[in-house]
Design a protein around this motif. Structure first.
Motif, PDB file in Angstrom:
ATOM      1  N   ASN A  41       0.907  -1.245   0.207  1.00 37.82           N
ATOM      2  CA  ASN A  41       0.085   0.052  -0.068  1.00 37.82           C
ATOM      3  C   ASN A  41       0.838   1.371  -0.065  1.00 37.82           C
ATOM      4  O   ASN A  41       2.128   1.230   0.292  1.00 37.82           O
ATOM      5  N   ASN A  42       0.203   2.218  -0.442  1.00 40.22           N
ATOM      6  CA  ASN A  42       0.733   3.732  -0.270  1.00 40.22           C
ATOM      7  C   ASN A  42      -0.247   4.781   0.330  1.00 40.22           C
ATOM      8  O   ASN A  42      -1.598   4.601   0.167  1.00 40.22           O
ATOM      9  N   TYR A  43       0.472   5.523   1.397  1.00 40.37           N
ATOM     10  CA  TYR A  43      -0.652   6.599   1.648  1.00 40.37           C
ATOM     11  C   TYR A  43      -0.866   7.915   0.776  1.00 40.37           C
ATOM     12  O   TYR A  43       0.509   8.401   0.296  1.00 40.37           O
ATOM     13  N   TYR A  44      -1.885   8.070   0.294  1.00 37.05           N
ATOM     14  CA  TYR A  44      -2.409   9.054  -0.448  1.00 37.05           C
ATOM     15  C   TYR A  44      -3.397  10.192   0.369  1.00 37.05           C
ATOM     16  O   TYR A  44      -4.627   9.946  -0.037  1.00 37.05           O
ATOM     17  N   PRO A  45      -2.855  10.858   1.056  1.00 42.34           N
ATOM     18  CA  PRO A  45      -3.645  11.824   1.921  1.00 42.34           C
ATOM     19  C   PRO A  45      -4.622  12.717   1.176  1.00 42.34           C
ATOM     20  O   PRO A  45      -5.889  12.884   1.417  1.00 42.34           O
ATOM     21  N   GLN A  46      -3.999  13.347  -0.019  1.00 44.88           N
ATOM     22  CA  GLN A  46      -4.757  14.346  -0.697  1.00 44.88           C
ATOM     23  C   GLN A  46      -5.741  13.678  -1.612  1.00 44.88           C
ATOM     24  O   GLN A  46      -6.771  13.980  -2.129  1.00 44.88           O
ATOM     25  N   GLN A  47      -5.167  12.547  -2.126  1.00 40.25           N
ATOM     26  CA  GLN A  47      -5.949  11.766  -3.327  1.00 40.25           C
ATOM     27  C   GLN A  47      -6.908  10.779  -2.934  1.00 40.25           C
ATOM     28  O   GLN A  47      -7.924  10.375  -3.743  1.00 40.25           O
TER      29      GLN A  47
END
Length: 219
Positions: free
Chosen positions: A91-97
């Motif tokens: 996984n990746n953290y995409y806070p804005q997206q």
């Protein structure tokens, strides 16, 4: 191997296709009824199951879901895997997206450390920085010129060796990216993220990474 995959999106679905094509026995789940994966199961020969049954007797488990959904996984969901079975986290953290603000990650906890703490098991970070179509189509035999390298972060050498073998079997050069605490070196915004580097450039990019998140990847 018996492989359980939690998540059937771009990366989870691609890994289902690739790993079944290599002869592995794959159980795959999403957040819904297994019937919603009937098409993927029919295409690949994988077995669609409820998420709670994915890890049953597995030699390897892959968790590939949106970062924000990690807390929704049932406690102990990975307990039924074999005792020495590694857990991969893509996984990746995409806070804005997509994910919104996750306070611990914003405060400096590496994304995969946060996932590991929630899951209650050690994890290995890999497959998070490669475009899914390249994961599907660009694997080539070892020694092929231009072979893409994939960084792998994790703590246990024995489990990491299993993950290395899987990455190599899929057609990519595994690169040791250090301990899970250093997995920030391959998070979004770092020099290696989203690149199709070979081994030497991957090692160089990992060394050049900064733990400071760039503005694009902060909430």
């Amino acid at each position: 191997m018996k492989i359980g995959i939690i998540g059937a999106g771009f990366i989870g679905g691609t890994l289902t296709r690739r790993l079944t094509s290599l002869g592995h026995e794959v159980r795959v789940a999403n957040s819904r009824d297994p019937e919603t994966l009937a098409e993927l199961a029919s295409e690949t020969g994988a077995t669609a199951v409820w998420a709670a049954d994915t890890a049953q007797d597995a030699d390897l488990v892959i968790v590939s879901i949106p970062q924000k959904n990690t807390p929704d996984l049932a406690p102990g969901i990975l307990d039924a895997r074999k005792a020495d079975a590694p857990v991969i986290e893509t996984n990746n953290y995409y806070p804005q997206q997509r994910d919104g603000k996750i306070e611990a990650i914003e405060n400096g906890t590496p994304e995969s450390v946060w996932v590991s703490e929630l899951l209650g098991v050690p994890v290995y970070k890999v497959f998070n920085g490669i475009y899914w179509k390249h994961l599907l189509n660009k694997g080539v035999p070892a020694g092929t010129a231009g072979r893409i390298a994939l960084p792998i972060a994790g703590d246990d050498p024995a489990g990491k060796e299993i993950v290395f073998r899987v990455v190599d079997e899929l057609g990519f050069d595994p690169v040791d990216a250090g301990l899970l605490a250093e997995s920030w070196r391959q998070q979004p915004g770092t020099p290696v993220y989203g690149k199709d580097f070979g081994v030497d450039d991957t090692v160089k990019a990992l060394a050049e990474a900064s733990p400071e998140r760039t503005a694009e990847w902060r909430a």
